[in-house]
Design a protein around this motif. Structure first.
Motif, PDB file in Angstrom:
ATOM      1  N   ARG A  25       0.786  -1.289  -0.050  1.00 49.24           N
ATOM      2  CA  ARG A  25       0.159  -0.022  -0.020  1.00 49.24           C
ATOM      3  C   ARG A  25       0.817   1.299  -0.069  1.00 49.24           C
ATOM      4  NH1 ARG A  25      -1.436  -3.698   3.742  1.00 49.24           N
ATOM      5  NH2 ARG A  25      -0.320  -4.751   2.145  1.00 49.24           N
ATOM      6  N   ARG A  26       0.464   2.444  -0.691  1.00 52.29           N
ATOM      7  CA  ARG A  26       1.151   3.432  -0.581  1.00 52.29           C
ATOM      8  C   ARG A  26       0.742   4.329   0.203  1.00 52.29           C
ATOM      9  NH1 ARG A  26       0.185   5.898  -5.428  1.00 52.29           N
ATOM     10  NH2 ARG A  26       1.791   5.217  -6.775  1.00 52.29           N
ATOM     11  N   VAL A  27       1.382   4.131   1.242  1.00 50.40           N
ATOM     12  CA  VAL A  27       0.842   4.882   2.452  1.00 50.40           C
ATOM     13  C   VAL A  27       2.080   5.597   3.243  1.00 50.40           C
ATOM     14  CG1 VAL A  27      -0.051   4.291   4.814  1.00 50.40           C
ATOM     15  CG2 VAL A  27      -1.020   3.479   2.900  1.00 50.40           C
ATOM     16  N   VAL A  28       1.818   6.824   3.911  1.00 47.72           N
ATOM     17  CA  VAL A  28       2.556   7.386   4.702  1.00 47.72           C
ATOM     18  C   VAL A  28       1.901   7.531   6.022  1.00 47.72           C
ATOM     19  CG1 VAL A  28       3.424   9.967   5.404  1.00 47.72           C
ATOM     20  CG2 VAL A  28       3.239   9.421   3.129  1.00 47.72           C
ATOM     21  N   VAL A  29       2.895   6.670   6.830  1.00 42.34           N
ATOM     22  CA  VAL A  29       2.337   6.350   8.401  1.00 42.34           C
ATOM     23  C   VAL A  29       2.350   7.489   9.176  1.00 42.34           C
ATOM     24  CG1 VAL A  29       2.618   4.680  10.104  1.00 42.34           C
ATOM     25  CG2 VAL A  29       3.210   3.830   8.036  1.00 42.34           C
ATOM     26  N   LEU A  30       1.543   7.640   9.953  1.00 42.18           N
ATOM     27  CA  LEU A  30       1.501   8.761  11.098  1.00 42.18           C
ATOM     28  C   LEU A  30       2.101   8.114  12.264  1.00 42.18           C
ATOM     29  CD1 LEU A  30      -1.921  10.351  10.445  1.00 42.18           C
ATOM     30  CD2 LEU A  30       0.442  10.811   9.340  1.00 42.18           C
TER      31      LEU A  30
END
Ligand code: GTQ
Length: 378
Positions: free
Chosen positions: A85-90
């Motif tokens: 998944r192209r996700v920027v993790v918080l």
């Protein structure tokens, strides 16, 4: 945990707390216990049984202006097929947040960015997922063969154990949405399983949007179709317009909550309970000028500003917010919200309250002052 050596709590001197004074004989005993994978309870009792919860997480804010740019950069750098998944993790601004990939407490969150025509490969996990759509057009998800179209400020479910893949239609626009999962909880419980689907995407087995169209009306329960027998909500997506209308209607007849303004739960319409088993979600509306009273509760909450501007005071820290900024309230921290805009403010939030409730530890307290506001913070 508070460092009792630096900052001793006078309550710990009383009968019922650990108050042993060490001496050389005890020190030798501690050494011996250590050689047997054992320890003296009284050396750690006051730390492992705090008087009240002491969150390891801190109130943290993620500004959408900044996060949006980072999401767009990620689009240029990796393909969703390679990233999973192209996700920027918080990550919560704390050691625990970085170590547990947690946005706050038991919750994971990330911003998923997809261009028109892209897909996220189909997969399945014991973690439950939910999404809040922030921008774009043409986004969809497929949950166990049910396709669901996603619009701005919609709230969508991917319950535990369901196959899911997402995408943006070829004629759509770049989409960014916030994912919320219970990954830290599943990993702490050591119950996290993962599987990939034999094909990149699922075959649609039902008409598009069949679940929200069947179950999306709170007051009407469909009959004449097979009974829903799953432990989570059949609605799958809660549309923004209907959510906002529900809050407007509530505000016509009620003053709302002193702590949250007008607030509604995204519920399982068949039970009235939470939509998912481990995570809950709300939308709340703050009227212009509203300054809520402070309260605190067990459980963690992650907010996404659906509309409007204002600030919240969380554990004595003021966090100013505007549309699609994200911030969190760690467990047992005082918090209050203020709408400084000229229109209504809408706050979406998701939480781990179902876990707290199932375990019998959902505890809440109102601030006991005349104004109800946190004195040190303002
Ligand atoms: O779409 O199921 O942001 O598995 C991170 C992990 C989303 C998802 C994330 C996931 C998902």
């Amino acid at each position: 945990m508070s460092d009792t050596a630096i900052n001793p709590d006078p309550r710990d001197a009383q009968l019922g707390r650990s108050r042993v004074v060490d001496n050389p004989e005890l020190e030798a005993f501690y050494g011996e216990l250590g050689q047997h994978n054992a320890a003296a309870f009284w050396k750690r009792a006051n730390a492992i049984e705090p008087w009240e919860p002491e969150s390891r997480y801190s109130p943290t804010v993620w500004r959408y202006d900044e996060m949006r740019d980072l999401c767009l950069r990620a689009i240029d750098l990796v393909r969703p097929e390679d990233a999973g998944r192209r996700v920027v993790v918080l990550l919560n601004d704390s050691e625990a947040g970085r170590a547990n990939s947690a946005v706050c407490g038991w919750l994971f969150s990330g911003l998923q960015a997809m261009k028109a025509g892209e897909i996220t490969p189909a997969h399945n996990h014991t973690a439950s997922a939910q999404r809040f759509i922030m921008e774009g057009a043409g986004a969809y998800t497929v949950v166990d063969g049910h396709e669901i179209e996603l619009g701005g400020n919609d709230y969508v479910l991917t319950p535990n154990g369901c196959w899911h893949d997402h995408g943006v239609s070829v004629s759509g626009k770049t989409c960014i949405w916030q994912d919320g999962l219970d990954i830290p909880l599943m990993n702490s419980l050591e119950t996290n399983f993962y599987a990939v689907y034999p094909e990149p995407t699922q075959t649609r087995a039902f008409p598009a949007n069949d679940l929200p169209l069947s179950y999306g009306s709170v007051a009407m329960k469909p009959e004449g179709i097979p009974a829903w027998d799953k432990p989570y909500s059949p609605v799958m997506v809660y549309r923004w317009e209907a959510t906002r209308d529900a809050l407007w209607n509530l505000a016509k007849v009620s003053d709302g909550s002193p702590f949250d303004g007008h607030i509604m739960r995204y519920s399982n319409p068949l039970t009235g309970g939470w939509a998912l088993q481990t995570m809950g979600a709300h939308m709340q509306m703050l009227k212009p000028g509203l300054h809520t009273k402070a309260h605190r509760h067990t459980g963690n909450v992650v907010y996404n500003v659906a509309e409007g501007e204002g600030y919240s005071v969380i554990g004595g820290k003021r966090i100013d917010w505007k549309q699609h900024d994200i911030f969190c309230v760690p467990a047992w921290m005082w918090h209050e919200h203020v709408n400084t805009g000229s229109g209504e403010a809408f706050l979406f939030s998701f939480n781990d309250f179902p876990v707290m409730e199932a375990l019998g530890v959902k505890i809440e307290q109102a601030l006991d002052t005349n104004s109800g506001h946190q004195p040190a913070a303002l």
